[in-house]
Scaffold this motif. Structure first.
Motif, PDB file in Angstrom:
ATOM      1  N   GLU A  59     -16.102 -19.390 -10.449  1.00 20.31           N
ATOM      2  CA  GLU A  59     -16.187 -18.208  -9.955  1.00 20.31           C
ATOM      3  C   GLU A  59     -17.345 -18.086  -9.146  1.00 20.31           C
ATOM      4  OE1 GLU A  59     -16.416 -13.581 -11.441  1.00 20.31           O
ATOM      5  OE2 GLU A  59     -15.828 -15.115 -12.825  1.00 20.31           O
ATOM      6  N   ILE A  60     -17.586 -17.345  -7.888  1.00 19.45           N
ATOM      7  CA  ILE A  60     -18.775 -17.194  -7.221  1.00 19.45           C
ATOM      8  C   ILE A  60     -19.149 -15.836  -7.619  1.00 19.45           C
ATOM      9  CG2 ILE A  60     -19.743 -16.847  -4.905  1.00 19.45           C
ATOM     10  CD1 ILE A  60     -17.727 -18.890  -3.812  1.00 19.45           C
ATOM     11  N   GLY A  72     -21.446 -27.558  -6.900  1.00 20.53           N
ATOM     12  CA  GLY A  72     -22.422 -26.936  -6.307  1.00 20.53           C
ATOM     13  C   GLY A  72     -21.755 -26.229  -4.851  1.00 20.53           C
ATOM     14  N   VAL A  73     -22.161 -24.977  -4.728  1.00 20.67           N
ATOM     15  CA  VAL A  73     -21.754 -24.211  -3.545  1.00 20.67           C
ATOM     16  C   VAL A  73     -22.860 -23.755  -2.392  1.00 20.67           C
ATOM     17  CG1 VAL A  73     -20.221 -22.182  -3.191  1.00 20.67           C
ATOM     18  CG2 VAL A  73     -20.099 -23.266  -5.347  1.00 20.67           C
ATOM     19  N   ALA A  74     -22.363 -23.868  -1.385  1.00 18.89           N
ATOM     20  CA  ALA A  74     -23.286 -23.135  -0.429  1.00 18.89           C
ATOM     21  C   ALA A  74     -22.545 -22.261   0.741  1.00 18.89           C
ATOM     22  CB  ALA A  74     -24.044 -24.251   0.380  1.00 18.89           C
ATOM     23  N   GLU A  97     -24.404 -22.912  10.458  1.00 19.82           N
ATOM     24  CA  GLU A  97     -25.401 -23.315   9.648  1.00 19.82           C
ATOM     25  C   GLU A  97     -25.212 -23.080   7.974  1.00 19.82           C
ATOM     26  OE1 GLU A  97     -29.886 -22.354  10.801  1.00 19.82           O
ATOM     27  OE2 GLU A  97     -28.578 -20.491  11.190  1.00 19.82           O
ATOM     28  N   GLU A  98     -25.697 -23.880   7.381  1.00 18.11           N
ATOM     29  CA  GLU A  98     -25.241 -23.857   5.768  1.00 18.11           C
ATOM     30  C   GLU A  98     -26.477 -23.330   5.003  1.00 18.11           C
ATOM     31  OE1 GLU A  98     -22.726 -26.865   4.048  1.00 18.11           O
ATOM     32  OE2 GLU A  98     -24.618 -27.344   2.638  1.00 18.11           O
ATOM     33  N   GLY A  99     -26.204 -22.509   4.057  1.00 18.81           N
ATOM     34  CA  GLY A  99     -27.161 -21.980   3.536  1.00 18.81           C
ATOM     35  C   GLY A  99     -27.661 -22.842   2.098  1.00 18.81           C
ATOM     36  N   GLU A 100     -28.479 -22.544   1.303  1.00 15.91           N
ATOM     37  CA  GLU A 100     -29.140 -23.167   0.274  1.00 15.91           C
ATOM     38  C   GLU A 100     -28.004 -23.371  -1.022  1.00 15.91           C
ATOM     39  OE1 GLU A 100     -32.318 -23.042  -3.302  1.00 15.91           O
ATOM     40  OE2 GLU A 100     -32.751 -21.764  -1.041  1.00 15.91           O
ATOM     41  N   SER A 127     -18.123 -18.474   4.832  1.00  9.33           N
ATOM     42  CA  SER A 127     -17.137 -19.263   4.090  1.00  9.33           C
ATOM     43  C   SER A 127     -17.920 -20.062   3.123  1.00  9.33           C
ATOM     44  CB  SER A 127     -16.356 -20.244   4.917  1.00  9.33           C
ATOM     45  OG  SER A 127     -16.978 -20.927   5.519  1.00  9.33           O
ATOM     46  N   PHE A 128     -17.123 -20.807   2.099  1.00  7.89           N
ATOM     47  CA  PHE A 128     -18.119 -21.583   1.078  1.00  7.89           C
ATOM     48  C   PHE A 128     -17.703 -22.881   1.229  1.00  7.89           C
ATOM     49  CE2 PHE A 128     -18.239 -17.195  -0.186  1.00  7.89           C
ATOM     50  CZ  PHE A 128     -19.577 -16.716  -0.474  1.00  7.89           C
ATOM     51  N   ARG A 129     -18.792 -23.841   1.048  1.00  8.27           N
ATOM     52  CA  ARG A 129     -18.550 -25.339   0.871  1.00  8.27           C
ATOM     53  C   ARG A 129     -18.800 -25.787  -0.521  1.00  8.27           C
ATOM     54  NH1 ARG A 129     -20.852 -27.858   6.612  1.00  8.27           N
ATOM     55  NH2 ARG A 129     -19.123 -26.924   7.816  1.00  8.27           N
ATOM     56  N   PHE A 130     -17.925 -26.330  -1.077  1.00  9.27           N
ATOM     57  CA  PHE A 130     -18.056 -27.044  -2.448  1.00  9.27           C
ATOM     58  C   PHE A 130     -18.585 -28.338  -2.614  1.00  9.27           C
ATOM     59  CE2 PHE A 130     -15.549 -23.256  -2.571  1.00  9.27           C
ATOM     60  CZ  PHE A 130     -15.864 -22.640  -3.709  1.00  9.27           C
ATOM     61  N   ARG A 131     -19.389 -28.674  -3.469  1.00  9.24           N
ATOM     62  CA  ARG A 131     -19.694 -30.184  -3.675  1.00  9.24           C
ATOM     63  C   ARG A 131     -19.371 -30.243  -5.230  1.00  9.24           C
ATOM     64  NH1 ARG A 131     -23.595 -28.661  -0.210  1.00  9.24           N
ATOM     65  NH2 ARG A 131     -23.470 -29.460   1.729  1.00  9.24           N
ATOM     66  N   TRP A 132     -18.836 -31.390  -5.521  1.00  7.36           N
ATOM     67  CA  TRP A 132     -18.489 -31.590  -6.928  1.00  7.36           C
ATOM     68  C   TRP A 132     -19.566 -33.059  -7.387  1.00  7.36           C
ATOM     69  CZ3 TRP A 132     -16.467 -28.583 -10.124  1.00  7.36           C
ATOM     70  CH2 TRP A 132     -15.790 -27.471  -9.479  1.00  7.36           C
ATOM     71  N   TYR A 133     -20.265 -32.936  -8.490  1.00  9.52           N
ATOM     72  CA  TYR A 133     -20.960 -34.029  -9.010  1.00  9.52           C
ATOM     73  C   TYR A 133     -20.396 -34.455 -10.356  1.00  9.52           C
ATOM     74  CZ  TYR A 133     -24.362 -31.896  -5.451  1.00  9.52           C
ATOM     75  OH  TYR A 133     -24.893 -31.449  -4.410  1.00  9.52           O
ATOM     76  N   LEU A 134     -20.336 -35.755 -10.308  1.00  4.37           N
ATOM     77  CA  LEU A 134     -19.856 -36.497 -11.600  1.00  4.37           C
ATOM     78  C   LEU A 134     -21.281 -37.250 -11.980  1.00  4.37           C
ATOM     79  CD1 LEU A 134     -18.067 -37.656 -13.584  1.00  4.37           C
ATOM     80  CD2 LEU A 134     -17.146 -39.295 -12.069  1.00  4.37           C
ATOM     81  N   GLU A 135     -21.487 -37.134 -13.215  1.00  3.76           N
ATOM     82  CA  GLU A 135     -22.682 -37.570 -13.724  1.00  3.76           C
ATOM     83  C   GLU A 135     -23.781 -37.657 -12.903  1.00  3.76           C
ATOM     84  OE1 GLU A 135     -22.479 -38.119 -16.926  1.00  3.76           O
ATOM     85  OE2 GLU A 135     -20.366 -38.406 -16.911  1.00  3.76           O
TER      86      GLU A 135
END
Length: 76
Positions: free
Chosen positions: A1-2, A50-52, A58-61, A15-23
């Protein structure tokens, strides 16, 4: 949830961009993937999201969730 949707300094729609991290390593999922497919989850893995914000140019932090470990299923 954002939790905090943020605001664009120019007033552009976000809009939002998602990144998924495994280990700790980024995984090759589409930027619109709001969840990791269940079939990819294995006991003992640690995942983080991770969400930006993105305004079209432009993409935010990136903000990141807490790390979550996948538990083994209960055996009955």
């Amino acid at each position: 949830e954002i939790v905090d949707r943020g605001r664009d300094p120019d007033g552009d729609r976000l809009s939002f961009r998602f990144r998924w991290y495994l280990e700790g390593k980024i995984q090759p999922f589409a930027a619109i993937s709001v969840a990791v497919p269940v079939r990819l989850l294995k006991p003992g893995q640690t995942w983080q999201c991770g969400v930006a914000g993105f305004d079209g140019s432009e993409e935010g932090e990136e903000g990141r969730s807490a790390r979550r470990s996948i538990a083994a299923p209960d055996e009955d």
